[in-house]
Design a protein around this motif. Sequence first.
Motif, PDB file in Angstrom:
ATOM      1  N   THR A 285      -7.186  11.632  -3.672  1.00 52.77           N
ATOM      2  CA  THR A 285      -7.684  10.414  -3.035  1.00 52.77           C
ATOM      3  C   THR A 285      -7.066   9.164  -3.678  1.00 52.77           C
ATOM      4  N   PHE A 286      -6.758   9.256  -4.972  1.00 53.68           N
ATOM      5  CA  PHE A 286      -6.136   8.126  -5.680  1.00 53.68           C
ATOM      6  C   PHE A 286      -4.763   7.796  -5.100  1.00 53.68           C
ATOM      7  N   MET A 287      -4.082   8.787  -4.511  1.00 52.44           N
ATOM      8  CA  MET A 287      -2.752   8.550  -3.968  1.00 52.44           C
ATOM      9  C   MET A 287      -2.766   7.557  -2.818  1.00 52.44           C
ATOM     10  N   PHE A 288      -3.898   7.437  -2.127  1.00 54.01           N
ATOM     11  CA  PHE A 288      -4.000   6.426  -1.078  1.00 54.01           C
ATOM     12  C   PHE A 288      -3.914   5.028  -1.690  1.00 54.01           C
ATOM     13  N   ALA A 289      -4.601   4.840  -2.788  1.00 49.91           N
ATOM     14  CA  ALA A 289      -4.525   3.555  -3.483  1.00 49.91           C
ATOM     15  C   ALA A 289      -3.145   3.337  -4.078  1.00 49.91           C
ATOM     16  N   MET A 290      -2.516   4.416  -4.564  1.00 48.93           N
ATOM     17  CA  MET A 290      -1.159   4.299  -5.107  1.00 48.93           C
ATOM     18  C   MET A 290      -0.173   3.840  -4.035  1.00 48.93           C
ATOM     19  N   GLY A 291      -0.326   4.373  -2.832  1.00 50.24           N
ATOM     20  CA  GLY A 291       0.532   3.940  -1.734  1.00 50.24           C
ATOM     21  C   GLY A 291       0.354   2.469  -1.432  1.00 50.24           C
ATOM     22  N   LEU A 292      -0.896   2.019  -1.427  1.00 54.96           N
ATOM     23  CA  LEU A 292      -1.167   0.598  -1.209  1.00 54.96           C
ATOM     24  C   LEU A 292      -0.665  -0.248  -2.373  1.00 54.96           C
ATOM     25  N   SER A 293      -0.652   0.326  -3.579  1.00 53.87           N
ATOM     26  CA  SER A 293      -0.113  -0.392  -4.734  1.00 53.87           C
ATOM     27  C   SER A 293       1.374  -0.680  -4.562  1.00 53.87           C
ATOM     28  N   VAL A 294       2.101   0.309  -4.027  1.00 54.70           N
ATOM     29  CA  VAL A 294       3.526   0.100  -3.758  1.00 54.70           C
ATOM     30  C   VAL A 294       3.704  -0.967  -2.684  1.00 54.70           C
ATOM     31  N   ALA A 295       2.866  -0.915  -1.651  1.00 54.10           N
ATOM     32  CA  ALA A 295       2.923  -1.942  -0.608  1.00 54.10           C
ATOM     33  C   ALA A 295       2.677  -3.324  -1.199  1.00 54.10           C
ATOM     34  N   ALA A 296       1.724  -3.419  -2.127  1.00 53.25           N
ATOM     35  CA  ALA A 296       1.450  -4.689  -2.795  1.00 53.25           C
ATOM     36  C   ALA A 296       2.658  -5.156  -3.593  1.00 53.25           C
ATOM     37  N   MET A 297       3.275  -4.232  -4.313  1.00 55.31           N
ATOM     38  CA  MET A 297       4.439  -4.576  -5.129  1.00 55.31           C
ATOM     39  C   MET A 297       5.588  -5.088  -4.261  1.00 55.31           C
ATOM     40  N   VAL A 298       5.842  -4.416  -3.135  1.00 51.47           N
ATOM     41  CA  VAL A 298       6.940  -4.800  -2.254  1.00 51.47           C
ATOM     42  C   VAL A 298       6.650  -6.132  -1.558  1.00 51.47           C
ATOM     43  N   ARG A 299       5.465  -6.237  -0.960  1.00 52.61           N
ATOM     44  CA  ARG A 299       5.161  -7.445  -0.186  1.00 52.61           C
ATOM     45  C   ARG A 299       4.988  -8.672  -1.076  1.00 52.61           C
ATOM     46  N   VAL A 300       4.381  -8.499  -2.232  1.00 51.29           N
ATOM     47  CA  VAL A 300       4.274  -9.618  -3.174  1.00 51.29           C
ATOM     48  C   VAL A 300       5.658 -10.008  -3.688  1.00 51.29           C
ATOM     49  N   GLY A 301       6.517  -8.995  -3.974  1.00 46.96           N
ATOM     50  CA  GLY A 301       7.888  -9.283  -4.389  1.00 46.96           C
ATOM     51  C   GLY A 301       8.655 -10.044  -3.328  1.00 46.96           C
ATOM     52  N   ASN A 302       8.474  -9.659  -2.052  1.00 45.17           N
ATOM     53  CA  ASN A 302       9.120 -10.386  -0.954  1.00 45.17           C
ATOM     54  C   ASN A 302       8.664 -11.839  -0.901  1.00 45.17           C
ATOM     55  N   GLN A 303       7.346 -12.038  -0.958  1.00 41.16           N
ATOM     56  CA  GLN A 303       6.811 -13.402  -0.878  1.00 41.16           C
ATOM     57  C   GLN A 303       7.210 -14.241  -2.081  1.00 41.16           C
ATOM     58  N   LYS A 304       7.359 -13.609  -3.224  1.00 40.04           N
ATOM     59  CA  LYS A 304       7.844 -14.329  -4.401  1.00 40.04           C
ATOM     60  C   LYS A 304       9.288 -14.770  -4.188  1.00 40.04           C
ATOM     61  N   GLY A 305      10.095 -13.878  -3.580  1.00 41.15           N
ATOM     62  CA  GLY A 305      11.470 -14.237  -3.272  1.00 41.15           C
ATOM     63  C   GLY A 305      11.552 -15.385  -2.280  1.00 41.15           C
ATOM     64  N   LEU A 306      10.603 -15.437  -1.342  1.00 40.33           N
ATOM     65  CA  LEU A 306      10.544 -16.514  -0.357  1.00 40.33           C
ATOM     66  C   LEU A 306       9.835 -17.759  -0.893  1.00 40.33           C
ATOM     67  N   LYS A 307       9.230 -17.641  -2.048  1.00 39.11           N
ATOM     68  CA  LYS A 307       8.451 -18.720  -2.676  1.00 39.11           C
ATOM     69  C   LYS A 307       7.281 -19.191  -1.802  1.00 39.11           C
TER      70      LYS A 307
END
Length: 475
Positions: A285-307
């Motif tokens: 069940t933790f893997m569902f949160a892990m998947g969302l963690s990767v989504a957070a890392m990618v989308r936050v990284g994108n928005q940081k790149g866009l400032k």
Amino acid sequence: MGLAVYKKEFSTNIRLAYPVILGMLGHTLIGVIDNIMVGRLGATQLAAVSLANSFVFIAMSAGIGFSTAITPIVAQGDAAKDAQTVRSAFHHGLLLCTILGICLFGVVSLATPLMHLMRQPDEVIALAKPFIGWVGFSLLPMVIFQGYKQFADGLSMTKYAMYAVIFSNVIHVGINYVLIYGIWFFPKMGMMGAAIGTVTSRVAMLIFMHYALSRNAQLKQYFSNFSFGEIKKSMLKKIVSLGLPSSMQMLFEVALFTAAVWLSGFLGKTNQAANQIALSLASMTFMFAMGLSVAAMVRVGNQKGLKDYINLRIVARSIFLLAIIIEIVFALLFITLHNYLPHWFVNAEDVVQLKDNTEVIKIAANLLIVAAVFQISDGIQVVVLGALRGLQDVKVPTVITFVAYWVIGFPISFYLGLYTPLKATGIWIGLLAGLTAAALFLYLRFNYLTKQYITGDGQPETLNVNPKPINHGTT
């Protein structure tokens, strides 16, 4: 700000996260399959797999944690349309993952004698020793695979890893079945059959991932003309500076759960086997949160790149909310089915081991009640950690995770598990305390940082940014 603004991000989050979730479930499924198939052989064999895997999982967590440094660099470079940064992060990250995989295999091999110092049952140690040698070797292809995976995740191409893991699981189940039980002309190898299945499936997973990515026309620029002359100290230093703290964060958490395995071993093989059952189910069940963690890392990284720091905060919080909802659903399922789920892992009809198996089922059922509550905290802490990695903030979260797990969580597990009648349940109450503390303080850290970025008090990294929204597929 109303819930509607967060809910509208759910579809994007799920689209990006579900391949990662399926891929992570596949990784976990390798261990769960081993536990289910080996568990049919008896509680001693299940405890031995648990003990051996505890060493491997510590090393694996260090490798996976380190590799996550690749994703935010790639995501930020991709948002800025900086192909050279993406290429550099990929090549340098893959080189470092290869070196790390070799080192981790060596460390696990050298650490095997520690089993005798941990007061584990002798019969369990005797079975665990040969198993750990084979599964320890699988760390090399596993960590190299992570280099490819984190690169693809950073480009929002999250399906490749999912396909690779599904492919490896098909191979794993087949090899396990014929070698554990001796089907057809294959020898009956018991636990060692599961070990060989793990190694073979992880090598196949790596080969599949390399072939699939290198054949993608969009990615050919990153696979052509590699030269060691391109390796630069500055990028190595950047990945290591992000990777080592990230590695420590994951190591601190996994080591806490591994300590729970060892503490359960002090209480006897039935407690250790029950701990492994509850841990296997909670890990899935933790893997569902892990998947969302990767989504957070990618989308936050994108928005940081866009400032775009205001939208960054909205995106991250939408992922936090989604994780909470999903983990609450799983918590309710655990509470409802806690008396039934442990039966998957042991043969309750085995007359020879009836007493041990009955005790294992009873202990595991109690542990699942605690697991139902702690997985909510576990889900929150991992998605917030993913968002912080997307911000490339790793040092303070490393301190937070150490304090939460080893200053708060472990002493509670140790005392309640070994010095009170709670025993294994007490160990898991300590896990709950550590995860809850981590979730709280990591969120406070995220809230503090994003406020600074929005008000202009932070020091965002300067990039040549093309302020256009990113619309990658998840191929």
